[in-house]
Design a protein around this motif. Structure first.
Motif, PDB file in Angstrom:
ATOM      1  N   ASN A  29       1.058   3.852  -3.117  1.00 39.24           N
ATOM      2  CA  ASN A  29       0.670   5.230  -2.824  1.00 39.24           C
ATOM      3  C   ASN A  29       1.794   6.187  -3.204  1.00 39.24           C
ATOM      4  OD1 ASN A  29      -0.971   7.313  -1.830  1.00 39.24           O
ATOM      5  ND2 ASN A  29       0.103   7.263   0.121  1.00 39.24           N
ATOM      6  N   SER A  30       3.027   5.803  -2.942  1.00 38.28           N
ATOM      7  CA  SER A  30       4.170   6.656  -3.298  1.00 38.28           C
ATOM      8  C   SER A  30       4.327   6.771  -4.804  1.00 38.28           C
ATOM      9  CB  SER A  30       5.447   6.094  -2.685  1.00 38.28           C
ATOM     10  OG  SER A  30       5.372   6.116  -1.281  1.00 38.28           O
TER      11      SER A  30
ATOM     12  N   ASN B  18       0.830  -1.205   0.000  1.00 39.45           N
ATOM     13  CA  ASN B  18       0.000   0.000   0.000  1.00 39.45           C
ATOM     14  C   ASN B  18       0.865   1.256   0.000  1.00 39.45           C
ATOM     15  OD1 ASN B  18      -2.343   1.633   0.267  1.00 39.45           O
ATOM     16  ND2 ASN B  18      -2.048   1.682   2.476  1.00 39.45           N
ATOM     17  N   PHE B  19       1.899   1.275   0.825  1.00 36.02           N
ATOM     18  CA  PHE B  19       2.781   2.437   0.892  1.00 36.02           C
ATOM     19  C   PHE B  19       3.504   2.672  -0.431  1.00 36.02           C
ATOM     20  CE2 PHE B  19       6.996   4.240   1.653  1.00 36.02           C
ATOM     21  CZ  PHE B  19       6.631   5.461   2.198  1.00 36.02           C
TER      22      PHE B  19
ATOM     23  N   GLN C  50       1.973   6.792  -6.902  1.00 30.63           N
ATOM     24  CA  GLN C  50       0.909   7.650  -7.406  1.00 30.63           C
ATOM     25  C   GLN C  50       1.105   9.104  -7.003  1.00 30.63           C
ATOM     26  OE1 GLN C  50      -2.753   5.983  -6.020  1.00 30.63           O
ATOM     27  NE2 GLN C  50      -2.770   4.384  -7.582  1.00 30.63           N
ATOM     28  N   GLY C  51       2.199   9.421  -6.365  1.00 28.42           N
ATOM     29  CA  GLY C  51       2.504  10.804  -6.033  1.00 28.42           C
ATOM     30  C   GLY C  51       2.266  11.173  -4.586  1.00 28.42           C
ATOM     31  N   GLY C  52       2.064  10.182  -3.752  1.00 27.71           N
ATOM     32  CA  GLY C  52       1.851  10.504  -2.340  1.00 27.71           C
ATOM     33  C   GLY C  52       0.401  10.760  -2.058  1.00 27.71           C
ATOM     34  N   GLY C  53       0.154  11.600  -1.135  1.00 30.20           N
ATOM     35  CA  GLY C  53      -1.226  11.874  -0.743  1.00 30.20           C
ATOM     36  C   GLY C  53      -1.539  11.170   0.556  1.00 30.20           C
ATOM     37  N   THR C  54      -2.812  11.101   0.856  1.00 30.09           N
ATOM     38  CA  THR C  54      -3.248  10.491   2.111  1.00 30.09           C
ATOM     39  C   THR C  54      -3.100   8.980   2.029  1.00 30.09           C
ATOM     40  OG1 THR C  54      -4.882  12.251   2.274  1.00 30.09           O
ATOM     41  CG2 THR C  54      -5.110  10.416   3.781  1.00 30.09           C
ATOM     42  N   LEU C  55      -2.491   8.406   3.052  1.00 31.32           N
ATOM     43  CA  LEU C  55      -2.279   6.968   3.102  1.00 31.32           C
ATOM     44  C   LEU C  55      -3.493   6.307   3.738  1.00 31.32           C
ATOM     45  CD1 LEU C  55      -0.150   4.807   2.458  1.00 31.32           C
ATOM     46  CD2 LEU C  55       0.672   5.044   4.788  1.00 31.32           C
TER      47      LEU C  55
END
Length: 64
Positions: free
Chosen positions: A22-23, A18-19, A25-30
């Protein structure tokens, strides 16, 4: 006890995936809840698979 180990490692590994995703995809809320649900579903799948492949009957010709 082995199922608790499966649950622990599935939570750890799915949270890592998941981390990373998410990274990428450019970060954002995890999101922490969805991977936990996926880990529990995976653990239930492993338990059902383990129960399905266990032999249920003993052969009468084999001595133990």
């Amino acid at each position: 006890m082995r199922y608790l180990a499966v649950l622990f490692w599935s939570i750890v590994l799915i949270q890592m995936v998941n981390f990373v995703l998410n990274s990428l995809q450019g970060g954002g809320t995890l999101n922490l809840i969805t991977p936990l649900i996926v880990a529990v579903i995976f653990t239930i799948f492993v338990i059902l698979f383990d129960l399905a492949i266990k032999p249920t009957t003993k052969h009468p010709d084999k001595q133990q």
